[in-house]
Design an enzyme around this catalytic site. Structure first.
Site, mmCIF file in Angstrom:
data_model
loop_
_atom_site.group_PDB
_atom_site.id
_atom_site.type_symbol
_atom_site.label_atom_id
_atom_site.label_comp_id
_atom_site.label_asym_id
_atom_site.label_seq_id
_atom_site.Cartn_x
_atom_site.Cartn_y
_atom_site.Cartn_z
ATOM 1 C CE1 TYR A 285 -4.582 -4.124 11.565
ATOM 2 C CE2 TYR A 285 -4.023 -2.412 12.689
ATOM 3 C CZ TYR A 285 -4.227 -3.677 12.463
ATOM 4 O OH TYR A 285 -3.717 -4.501 13.334
ATOM 5 C CE LYS B 40 9.918 7.149 7.156
ATOM 6 N NZ LYS B 40 8.842 7.875 7.898
ATOM 7 C CG ASP C 113 3.831 12.361 5.086
ATOM 8 O OD1 ASP C 113 3.582 12.080 6.345
ATOM 9 O OD2 ASP C 113 4.536 13.335 4.801
ATOM 10 C CB CYS D 210 9.476 48.838 -1.202
ATOM 11 S SG CYS D 210 10.198 47.472 -1.712
ATOM 12 C CB CYS E 234 15.315 47.102 -0.122
ATOM 13 S SG CYS E 234 13.840 46.326 -1.193
ATOM 14 C CE LYS F 73 5.172 4.994 7.076
ATOM 15 N NZ LYS F 73 5.071 6.429 7.583
ATOM 16 C CB CYS G 241 13.075 50.466 -2.652
ATOM 17 S SG CYS G 241 12.942 49.971 -0.962
ATOM 18 C CD GLU H 66 -2.490 -1.090 2.578
ATOM 19 O OE1 GLU H 66 -2.074 -0.635 3.624
ATOM 20 O OE2 GLU H 66 -3.388 -2.294 2.938
ATOM 21 C CB CYS I 247 12.145 46.185 2.349
ATOM 22 S SG CYS I 247 12.055 48.068 1.847
HETATM 23 S S1 IVH Z 1 -0.844 0.341 8.686
HETATM 24 C C1 IVH Z 1 -0.086 -1.763 12.608
HETATM 25 N N1 IVH Z 1 -0.960 1.474 6.299
HETATM 26 O O1 IVH Z 1 2.228 5.026 9.179
HETATM 27 C C2 IVH Z 1 -0.161 -1.203 11.413
HETATM 28 N N2 IVH Z 1 -0.084 2.632 7.875
HETATM 29 O O2 IVH Z 1 4.466 4.092 11.210
HETATM 30 C C3 IVH Z 1 -0.943 -0.015 11.340
HETATM 31 N N3 IVH Z 1 0.340 5.048 7.597
HETATM 32 O O3 IVH Z 1 0.860 5.356 12.169
HETATM 33 C C4 IVH Z 1 -0.553 1.025 10.433
HETATM 34 N N4 IVH Z 1 -0.069 4.690 5.463
HETATM 35 O O4 IVH Z 1 -0.103 6.693 10.390
HETATM 36 C C5 IVH Z 1 -0.614 1.483 7.565
HETATM 37 N N5 IVH Z 1 -1.130 1.908 4.063
HETATM 38 C C6 IVH Z 1 -0.937 2.334 5.550
HETATM 39 C C7 IVH Z 1 -0.397 3.605 6.016
HETATM 40 C C8 IVH Z 1 0.012 3.705 7.237
HETATM 41 C C9 IVH Z 1 0.213 5.630 6.306
HETATM 42 C C10 IVH Z 1 1.062 5.637 8.747
HETATM 43 C C11 IVH Z 1 0.019 5.241 9.957
HETATM 44 C C12 IVH Z 1 1.116 4.626 10.896
HETATM 45 C C13 IVH Z 1 2.512 5.184 10.450
HETATM 46 C C14 IVH Z 1 3.221 3.815 10.774
#
Ligand code: IVH
Length: 675
Positions: free
Chosen positions: A233, A319, A125, A437, A413, A123, A416, A121, A431
């Site tokens: 999840y 990561k 942010d 300006c 500046c 991740k 000006c 999946e 400035c």
């Molecule tokens: S699963 C026990 N899936 O990443 C497993 N986490 O360090 C629970 N996150 O706190 C997390 N995308 O905030 C999972 N596809 C994804 C995610 C995801 C982002 C974040 C989540 C979690 C942190 C893990």
């Protein structure tokens, strides 16, 4: 309509609206227009006002927000919210696969090698959220907190349109589903554009913006920020399947937003291909991701592997390395913003980074230049983080030429030539020549004519610059003295566009006071704040002479805004501009109609509004209280003078008001008070 008919109609409308919400925000496939949608919602709200007994706490009308939470309740998670262990390389992934297989007792060599199905999946942010559903209804939304307990942010979560309030199909009676709340990049960019317009510092990145938003006390502000949420999840005893991927597909059918990019992989090679694909493609997504999450699909296998103290052994996060390149620093420019803040910008030899060609990078301020010791001619490392403009993170000293000169920060500046100043505690140089300006003056005019301000759309940035260069205007008041003959001397300005421009300027004289107040560009006074100030002060004259204490009484005005208003009106130049704008005929007080409603009959009275009303909406009552000099707050205390109660006032509030001996009045009694 009879109450029973109303009940059915409310249920029918609610269900219909939620389907349209789902079509729009989850499936991205609306089937009706925004107008038709608004009509349905209006009808629902009106019925709920007439029949408050049938308004459910998960009605789609809750999505606009309006409730204030002073302090979020801290609640314990039923299942701890663990994090994932991180990895940064393909070798780490192969190690993970080996550990999983060993953990499950699979042979690791020769003929009996077995493969594990993994789900990959994105991740996301943002900030993680846990949603609890009972009997198909959203019960509670809890932030991660310290993993053991988090904040109950249900009220704010309900404003996120992709989070279903009611589910469809065959869902378990009770379960928890977790995911990530995030701010889509286009929303983040438009918010920052607006903030820049009023001289507020920009939000650092979409992740901070999302988590800051979820902490806001006023849920109607959360609703405006247009957050989104992917779920990834599910937890509970009665989930329909014994594997993660299948349960996510089921969750999708119940109405959740599940990413279409999740993939079931048959072995670790598939996983690696997925990682490599997204490492490159991630920049094409309309939201930020900082890696890939890999999960063992089968629940039996997950259970066998179990958890360490901090994280599951059946999942890992890969990561992304923030992509870095090295390139030559050609020169440093210094930009002057509308507020006079100086930003140093590096001009780079163009280089490919994160899918786009990068030519410029922010150097932020003098301290950063000093710390990095960047010099023109250096080879610098550039990185793309969550921010929009890439940043320089270091210098390749091995490539520094002997003749490279230490960077000396400018003291004048660049526009000006006024000596720059540096305010104690602020990172940027400024400035101070705000009235002469060029970029500051032009920036102020662009703000003045913008759509939400004076709305003179016939006057674009290019014309403003031309007018300024030709010395025809040097401040916003000069706009109202411009003559047609003068306009015709400009490049590409013909009779028709000159007429258009003049009629745009003329029409702006009818723009109401609150927008004029926003337009004149007092630092930190945005659109909403300007509205509140206009209602309370009623005229610019009153505002100009208000004491700090009086300013602080206005809702949304704190120390910073109060000081900024006082400073603005102290300046001679501003006083002169204001008096000329007044002469030109701009609206410097509330309209007759608004004024007629305004009295000071409620001065020193503090109201708490509770329940549902029939004659005016809750917001209209708030406005009436403000217009008549009173104040309103969210919760009852000893200081409350009256509770303005509609139907269905909460029993808790009623009890509290009674115990403190606070007078409870209804709509009619309130309206009599201001007659
Ligand atoms: S699963 C026990 N899936 O990443 C497993 N986490 O360090 C629970 N996150 O706190 C997390 N995308 O905030 C999972 N596809 C994804 C995610 C995801 C982002 C974040 C989540 C979690 C942190 C893990």
């Amino acid at each position: 309509m009879s109450p029973t008919e109303a009940k059915h109609k409310i249920e029918k409308l609610s269900a219909e609206i939620e389907i349209h919400n789902h079509n729009y925000y989850v499936l991205d496939k609306p089937i009706i227009s925004d107008y038709e949608f608004d009509k349905l919602l209006e009808e629902l709200i009106s019925l709920e006002t007439q029949f408050p007994e049938w308004q459910s706490s998960n009605s789609p009308s809750q999505r606009v927000g309006g409730q204030i939470t002073k302090e979020f309740k801290s609640v314990k998670h039923q299942y701890a919210m663990l994090s994932l262990s991180n990895s940064y390389s393909i070798e780490d992934m192969i190690d993970f696969d080996r550990r999983v297989k060993e953990g499950l007792g699979f042979g690791t060599s020769g003929l009996f090698q077995e493969d594990i199905s993994y789900v990959c999946e994105l991740k996301f942010d943002g900030l993680s959220i846990s949603l609890i559903y009972e009997n198909g209804e959203l019960k509670q939304a809890i932030t991660r907190g310290d993993g053991v307990q988090g904040d109950d942010v249900t009220i704010n979560a309900k404003t996120i349109k992709s989070i279903p309030l009611k589910l469809n199909g065959h869902y378990p009676d009770k379960f928890e589903i977790r995911g990530e709340i995030f701010m889509p990049r286009p929303i983040f960019e438009s918010i920052n554009k607006e903030r820049e317009e009023i001289g507020d510092s920009p939000l650092a990145n979409p992740r901070n913006a999302a988590s800051g938003t979820m902490k806001m006390q006023d849920s109607s502000l959360v609703a405006k920020r247009k957050l989104d949420c992917f779920l990834y999840y599910a937890l509970g005893n009665d989930l329909p399947y014994q594997s993660h991927f299948e349960n996510m597909l089921a969750a999708k059918s119940w109405g959740f937003k599940i990413s279409e990019h999740a993939k079931l992989c048959k072995d670790i090679d598939d996983v690696i291909a997925y990682i490599n694909y997204w490492d490159k493609k991630r920049y094409e997504l309309p939201f930020d991701i900082d890696g890939i999450v890999i999960k063992v699909n089968d629940y039996k296998e997950q259970k066998n592997l179990g958890f360490t103290a901090k994280s599951p052994r059946w999942a890992i996060a890969y990561k992304f390395k923030a992509e870095q390149v090295s390139t030559e620093l050609m020169s440093i420019d210094y930009q002057v913003g509308r507020t006079g803040a100086i930003t140093p910008v590096a001009n780079l030899k163009p280089v490919l980074l994160g899918g786009t060609i990068v030519k410029r990078a922010s150097l932020h301020n003098a301290d950063i230049i000093e710390k990095l010791d960047v010099r023109v001619g250096d080879f610098v490392f550039v990185e793309k983080g969550g921010e929009i403009i890439p940043k320089i993170i270091g210098v390749d000293l091995s490539k520094r030429s002997q003749s490279a000169q230490k960077t000396e920060y400018i003291s004048l500046c660049p526009e000006c030539h006024t000596p720059l100043i540096r305010v104690e505690g602020e990172a940027n140089h400024f400035c101070p020549n705000e009235n002469q300006c060029p970029p500051q003056v032009v920036g102020k005019m662009e703000h003045f004519v913008s759509r939400k301000a004076m709305n003179i759309d016939s006057l674009g940035s290019e014309t403003i610059i031309q007018l300024f260069k030709a010395k025809l205007i040097k401040n916003i008041a000069d706009l109202y003295d411009v003559k047609k003959e003068q306009l015709l001397t400009l490049d590409r300005m013909a009779e028709k566009s000159a007429n258009n421009l003049l009629s745009g300027i003329e029409a702006s004289k009818n723009i109401p006071f609150e927008r004029v107040l926003y337009a004149i560009g007092i630092r930190h006074v945005g659109e909403t704040t300007a509205k509140k100030i206009a209602k309370k002060s009623k005229s610019l004259d009153v505002l100009m002479h208000a004491s700090k204490e009086e300013l602080l009484e206005i809702e949304e005005v704190g120390d910073i805004i109060a000081d900024s208003i006082a400073k603005f009106f102290k300046q001679e130049n501003n006083k002169e501009i204001i008096s000329r704008l007044k002469m030109a005929g701009l609206q410097f007080e509330l309209s007759e109609e608004q004024l007629q409603q305004a009295t000071d009959k409620l001065t020193n009275h503090i109201f708490v509004i509770s329940g549902v009303f029939t004659k005016h909406s809750r917001d209209q009552y708030k406005e009436l209280i403000e217009l008549n000099g009173g104040k309103h707050t969210g919760s009852i205390s000893k200081k409350t003078s009256y509770v303005l109660a509609g139907d269905n006032m909460g029993p808790e509030k009623l009890k509290k008001a009674e115990s403190l001996g606070i007078k409870i009045i209804n709509e009619d009694e309130f309206l009599k008070m201001i007659m």
